[in-house]
Write a protein that holds these residues in place. Sequence first.
Motif, PDB file in Angstrom:
ATOM      1  N   LEU A 111       0.835  -1.198   0.000  1.00 50.01           N
ATOM      2  CA  LEU A 111       0.000   0.000   0.000  1.00 50.01           C
ATOM      3  C   LEU A 111       0.869   1.247   0.000  1.00 50.01           C
ATOM      4  O   LEU A 111       1.719   1.419   0.865  1.00 50.01           O
ATOM      5  CB  LEU A 111      -0.923  -0.002   1.226  1.00 50.01           C
ATOM      6  N   ALA A 112       0.638   2.129  -0.985  1.00 47.98           N
ATOM      7  CA  ALA A 112       1.446   3.341  -1.110  1.00 47.98           C
ATOM      8  C   ALA A 112       0.657   4.612  -0.848  1.00 47.98           C
ATOM      9  O   ALA A 112       1.229   5.639  -0.462  1.00 47.98           O
ATOM     10  CB  ALA A 112       2.075   3.413  -2.506  1.00 47.98           C
ATOM     11  N   ALA A 113      -0.670   4.566  -1.057  1.00 47.62           N
ATOM     12  CA  ALA A 113      -1.475   5.777  -0.890  1.00 47.62           C
ATOM     13  C   ALA A 113      -2.947   5.406  -0.822  1.00 47.62           C
ATOM     14  O   ALA A 113      -3.347   4.292  -1.200  1.00 47.62           O
ATOM     15  CB  ALA A 113      -1.222   6.751  -2.040  1.00 47.62           C
ATOM     16  N   LEU A 114      -3.741   6.355  -0.342  1.00 45.39           N
ATOM     17  CA  LEU A 114      -5.190   6.213  -0.294  1.00 45.39           C
ATOM     18  C   LEU A 114      -5.822   7.263  -1.198  1.00 45.39           C
ATOM     19  O   LEU A 114      -5.273   8.357  -1.368  1.00 45.39           O
ATOM     20  CB  LEU A 114      -5.714   6.401   1.126  1.00 45.39           C
ATOM     21  N   GLY A 115      -6.983   6.945  -1.773  1.00 44.08           N
ATOM     22  CA  GLY A 115      -7.710   7.890  -2.610  1.00 44.08           C
ATOM     23  C   GLY A 115      -9.180   7.898  -2.236  1.00 44.08           C
ATOM     24  O   GLY A 115      -9.767   6.850  -1.939  1.00 44.08           O
ATOM     25  N   ASN A 116      -9.784   9.090  -2.253  1.00 44.68           N
ATOM     26  CA  ASN A 116     -11.187   9.214  -1.868  1.00 44.68           C
ATOM     27  C   ASN A 116     -11.845  10.350  -2.650  1.00 44.68           C
ATOM     28  O   ASN A 116     -11.223  11.374  -2.922  1.00 44.68           O
ATOM     29  CB  ASN A 116     -11.314   9.489  -0.364  1.00 44.68           C
ATOM     30  N   LEU A 117     -13.102  10.136  -3.009  1.00 46.19           N
ATOM     31  CA  LEU A 117     -13.904  11.177  -3.639  1.00 46.19           C
ATOM     32  C   LEU A 117     -15.012  11.591  -2.685  1.00 46.19           C
ATOM     33  O   LEU A 117     -15.632  10.735  -2.038  1.00 46.19           O
ATOM     34  CB  LEU A 117     -14.482  10.698  -4.968  1.00 46.19           C
TER      35      LEU A 117
ATOM     36  N   TYR B 296      -5.131  11.177  -0.726  1.00 42.73           N
ATOM     37  CA  TYR B 296      -5.450  12.166  -1.753  1.00 42.73           C
ATOM     38  C   TYR B 296      -6.955  12.176  -1.943  1.00 42.73           C
ATOM     39  O   TYR B 296      -7.591  11.125  -2.040  1.00 42.73           O
ATOM     40  CB  TYR B 296      -4.748  11.823  -3.070  1.00 42.73           C
ATOM     41  N   ARG B 297      -7.515  13.395  -2.033  1.00 42.09           N
ATOM     42  CA  ARG B 297      -8.960  13.507  -2.143  1.00 42.09           C
ATOM     43  C   ARG B 297      -9.343  14.383  -3.336  1.00 42.09           C
ATOM     44  O   ARG B 297      -8.599  15.274  -3.732  1.00 42.09           O
ATOM     45  CB  ARG B 297      -9.568  14.069  -0.856  1.00 42.09           C
ATOM     46  N   GLN B 298     -10.508  14.097  -3.893  1.00 39.83           N
ATOM     47  CA  GLN B 298     -11.003  14.836  -5.057  1.00 39.83           C
ATOM     48  C   GLN B 298     -12.500  15.068  -4.886  1.00 39.83           C
ATOM     49  O   GLN B 298     -13.244  14.145  -4.561  1.00 39.83           O
ATOM     50  CB  GLN B 298     -10.747  14.035  -6.336  1.00 39.83           C
ATOM     51  N   LYS B 299     -12.927  16.299  -5.106  1.00 37.81           N
ATOM     52  CA  LYS B 299     -14.355  16.593  -5.042  1.00 37.81           C
ATOM     53  C   LYS B 299     -15.084  15.959  -6.231  1.00 37.81           C
ATOM     54  O   LYS B 299     -14.551  15.874  -7.329  1.00 37.81           O
ATOM     55  CB  LYS B 299     -14.593  18.102  -5.035  1.00 37.81           C
TER      56      LYS B 299
ATOM     57  N   THR C  56     -17.002  10.287 -20.793  1.00 38.37           N
ATOM     58  CA  THR C  56     -18.161  11.169 -20.856  1.00 38.37           C
ATOM     59  C   THR C  56     -17.834  12.457 -20.104  1.00 38.37           C
ATOM     60  O   THR C  56     -17.515  12.425 -18.907  1.00 38.37           O
ATOM     61  CB  THR C  56     -19.405  10.505 -20.229  1.00 38.37           C
ATOM     62  N   GLN C  57     -17.909  13.565 -20.802  1.00 41.77           N
ATOM     63  CA  GLN C  57     -17.620  14.862 -20.189  1.00 41.77           C
ATOM     64  C   GLN C  57     -18.570  15.116 -19.024  1.00 41.77           C
ATOM     65  O   GLN C  57     -19.758  14.794 -19.093  1.00 41.77           O
ATOM     66  CB  GLN C  57     -17.774  15.980 -21.237  1.00 41.77           C
ATOM     67  N   ASP C  58     -18.035  15.644 -17.949  1.00 40.61           N
ATOM     68  CA  ASP C  58     -18.816  16.020 -16.765  1.00 40.61           C
ATOM     69  C   ASP C  58     -19.442  14.825 -16.040  1.00 40.61           C
ATOM     70  O   ASP C  58     -20.398  14.987 -15.287  1.00 40.61           O
ATOM     71  CB  ASP C  58     -19.913  17.039 -17.119  1.00 40.61           C
ATOM     72  N   ASP C  59     -18.914  13.631 -16.275  1.00 44.31           N
ATOM     73  CA  ASP C  59     -19.361  12.475 -15.506  1.00 44.31           C
ATOM     74  C   ASP C  59     -18.489  12.346 -14.261  1.00 44.31           C
ATOM     75  O   ASP C  59     -17.301  12.699 -14.271  1.00 44.31           O
ATOM     76  CB  ASP C  59     -19.252  11.204 -16.355  1.00 44.31           C
ATOM     77  N   GLU C  60     -19.058  11.785 -13.188  1.00 47.92           N
ATOM     78  CA  GLU C  60     -18.316  11.654 -11.938  1.00 47.92           C
ATOM     79  C   GLU C  60     -17.110  10.729 -12.084  1.00 47.92           C
ATOM     80  O   GLU C  60     -16.155  10.819 -11.309  1.00 47.92           O
ATOM     81  CB  GLU C  60     -19.228  11.156 -10.826  1.00 47.92           C
ATOM     82  N   ILE C  61     -17.109   9.857 -13.103  1.00 45.73           N
ATOM     83  CA  ILE C  61     -15.969   8.968 -13.315  1.00 45.73           C
ATOM     84  C   ILE C  61     -14.743   9.756 -13.766  1.00 45.73           C
ATOM     85  O   ILE C  61     -13.603   9.359 -13.505  1.00 45.73           O
ATOM     86  CB  ILE C  61     -16.327   7.864 -14.330  1.00 45.73           C
ATOM     87  N   GLU C  62     -14.965  10.876 -14.415  1.00 39.20           N
ATOM     88  CA  GLU C  62     -13.825  11.719 -14.799  1.00 39.20           C
ATOM     89  C   GLU C  62     -13.186  12.368 -13.572  1.00 39.20           C
ATOM     90  O   GLU C  62     -12.007  12.723 -13.595  1.00 39.20           O
ATOM     91  CB  GLU C  62     -14.262  12.768 -15.822  1.00 39.20           C
ATOM     92  N   ASP C  63     -13.953  12.498 -12.489  1.00 39.26           N
ATOM     93  CA  ASP C  63     -13.363  12.946 -11.218  1.00 39.26           C
ATOM     94  C   ASP C  63     -12.451  11.866 -10.652  1.00 39.26           C
ATOM     95  O   ASP C  63     -11.397  12.162 -10.079  1.00 39.26           O
ATOM     96  CB  ASP C  63     -14.464  13.294 -10.212  1.00 39.26           C
ATOM     97  N   LEU C  64     -12.858  10.609 -10.823  1.00 42.43           N
ATOM     98  CA  LEU C  64     -11.998   9.499 -10.416  1.00 42.43           C
ATOM     99  C   LEU C  64     -10.714   9.494 -11.247  1.00 42.43           C
ATOM    100  O   LEU C  64      -9.623   9.258 -10.714  1.00 42.43           O
ATOM    101  CB  LEU C  64     -12.741   8.165 -10.578  1.00 42.43           C
ATOM    102  N   TYR C  65     -10.839   9.753 -12.534  1.00 38.78           N
ATOM    103  CA  TYR C  65      -9.658   9.825 -13.402  1.00 38.78           C
ATOM    104  C   TYR C  65      -8.713  10.936 -12.931  1.00 38.78           C
ATOM    105  O   TYR C  65      -7.488  10.734 -12.865  1.00 38.78           O
ATOM    106  CB  TYR C  65     -10.093  10.078 -14.846  1.00 38.78           C
ATOM    107  N   THR C  66      -9.275  12.079 -12.585  1.00 40.72           N
ATOM    108  CA  THR C  66      -8.457  13.191 -12.097  1.00 40.72           C
ATOM    109  C   THR C  66      -7.729  12.802 -10.809  1.00 40.72           C
ATOM    110  O   THR C  66      -6.535  13.075 -10.640  1.00 40.72           O
ATOM    111  CB  THR C  66      -9.335  14.432 -11.850  1.00 40.72           C
TER     112      THR C  66
END
Length: 638
Positions: A27-33, A68-71, A86-96
């Motif tokens: 484990l190197a890092a955590l990610g959350n939206l 690391y967190r992303q809105k 898909t533009q403006d989809d929440e999955i693109e926030d996961l990509y970011t």
Amino acid sequence: MKFVALISGGKDSFFNIYHCLSQGHELAALGNLYPQDESNDEIDSFMFQTVGHDIIEYYSQCLEVPLYRQKILGKSSNQNLEYQFTQDDEIEDLYTLLSTIKHHHPEIEGVSCGAILSHYQRTRVENVCDRLGLTSLAYLWQRNQNDLMLEMCESGLDARLIKVAAIGLTARHLGKKLQEVYPHLLKLNQMYDVHICGEGGEFETIVLDAPFFKSKKLQIVDQKVITHSGDVFYLKLKVELVRKQESEYASLPPPPLLEHELADATKSDHLHEDVAPPSPSLAYSTYIPPLSIVDTPTKLFVSNITSNAGTVERQTESIFKRLKSILNDHELTFNDIQHINVLLSDMTLFARMNKIYATFFEDVYLPPSRICLETDVSTTVQISCVVLKKIDPKTGTHIRSRSFWAPQNIGPYSQSIIDSQKRYKLASLSGQIPLIPATMTISENNIAFNGALSLQHLHRVEKLVDVLNSAVITCFVTNSSFVPIVVDCWNHYADTKGYMSTPSWNNLIIAEVRALPRSADVEWGGYSFKEVSSGYEDEDVDGDETLSKPTRDESRFDSFEYSSVCSIANASYSFVSLFSSDITVVQKFLKGQRSHVTLLASETVPNFQFEYFPVRKVYNVKGKEYKYCLIVRQEEQD
């Protein structure tokens, strides 16, 4: 590999971390939206748990890795099962989010994902992972929910219910440990089919402690019940970090490689250490079969595409350009291809071939299923394919996550593509070799175990796509001494599945070839089917009764030494397997034949106008050797 863990605070994301660590990953890092409006606890995302998002920051200290967190700025705009950008989809926030983490930790190779049954969640994580060159690690995928919940309860995971949204679950269950509510969940499952692990959205959890937490854990200091809507309740928590005694934790054992019902298939009476000498090369191996195109009402069969270009790369590119031209002539595309057979003269050329192959399916979200092997072809590459004329909507399964379920598909092919007709579904099944799913390494067990393991992989694909009746199955082996062992394996499997009295058992072909991918010793592939009721009362579409009905005039097959017919939906579609060692019988049958035929042959049949599949030896379901096997696919309209 080093990995980042996607966490929501819930049991699934943390239990999958536990399995990742137990499999030797780091484990190197955590990610959350989390919600754009942080005062909003529940945004009803199709993808992400947000209840409890205000305590996520504490987990970085519990695990002593950066968070690391992303809105979540997007919506659930693309609700298709298979996700595409898909533009403006929440999955693109996961990509970011994952792009940011990869930038700061370029050594990361994997992403921990707690998906259990949700194709929606799995495909979206896989899509982002593919775009970033990462591997999805989903060790909970397709696990039996009761077994999985028991493991969680016994693992030392301290997970509490933080949200309830199902019949039989009320506000009084909030804050309870999994161990406390497990008996109640079992009862609700029996009464109302409530998912024991909450996979239907029945409840969500928050983890306060886990065996792999370092020196700190969480403790609830205050909680408030919030009514979200109707009978949906959640907790608003206040927590604090408290110290815990750091100690070594036990690794979680993986589930057994073989299901109990297949374990006995490893005990073949024919199992021994002797391996037969390699069979001789195919006679007349310089024979190059002609291109074959068979056009039927529902499918286009394009077979024996070869090239005389100099390198394997140039041959592969030339072959697919020719295929594209043929498809264009029939107003079809690469997206319409259901299945591809790739024959190589040398398996060491696979990676070079596959690199070019992949470029032609870059924009196909469900690429064709595939069988690839080394055999006595005269050119470096020979390709044949089945193309569907009606493929809307396209369905199948292309699982790229590493799990305990079955091997992930690293390459540009799906485990299965479904041909959905009015009266039946026909699933193509990619070749399955004895890979250990969790590690993607070849099993070093004996041929009996490997035969059972790879056949289990095939069955799990059939089960996942819900197309369970075997239509025609081909087992490829690399040594003739393996034949009686895989026959025993198939018989045991067919007996446990109730196939022994149906044509599903008979339609097995065993072929010896020079080599298989990853130096495997056995590979299973083929087709399965499911009949679909059309609503007509006079039609008999109930399982085995339909399987036994004849297909047209079966007396046409009497000249063959062995034959087997699998008739689907009152002969709407049929697979016929014909065996003979007499070339004149084969040639006479093929004369004027309009249906598509695949010939597996240990001796060349000159001027063969259908799919030609040279093999070292070919056997029927009883293990009897023949020179020729014909697989005939017949449609009602033929």
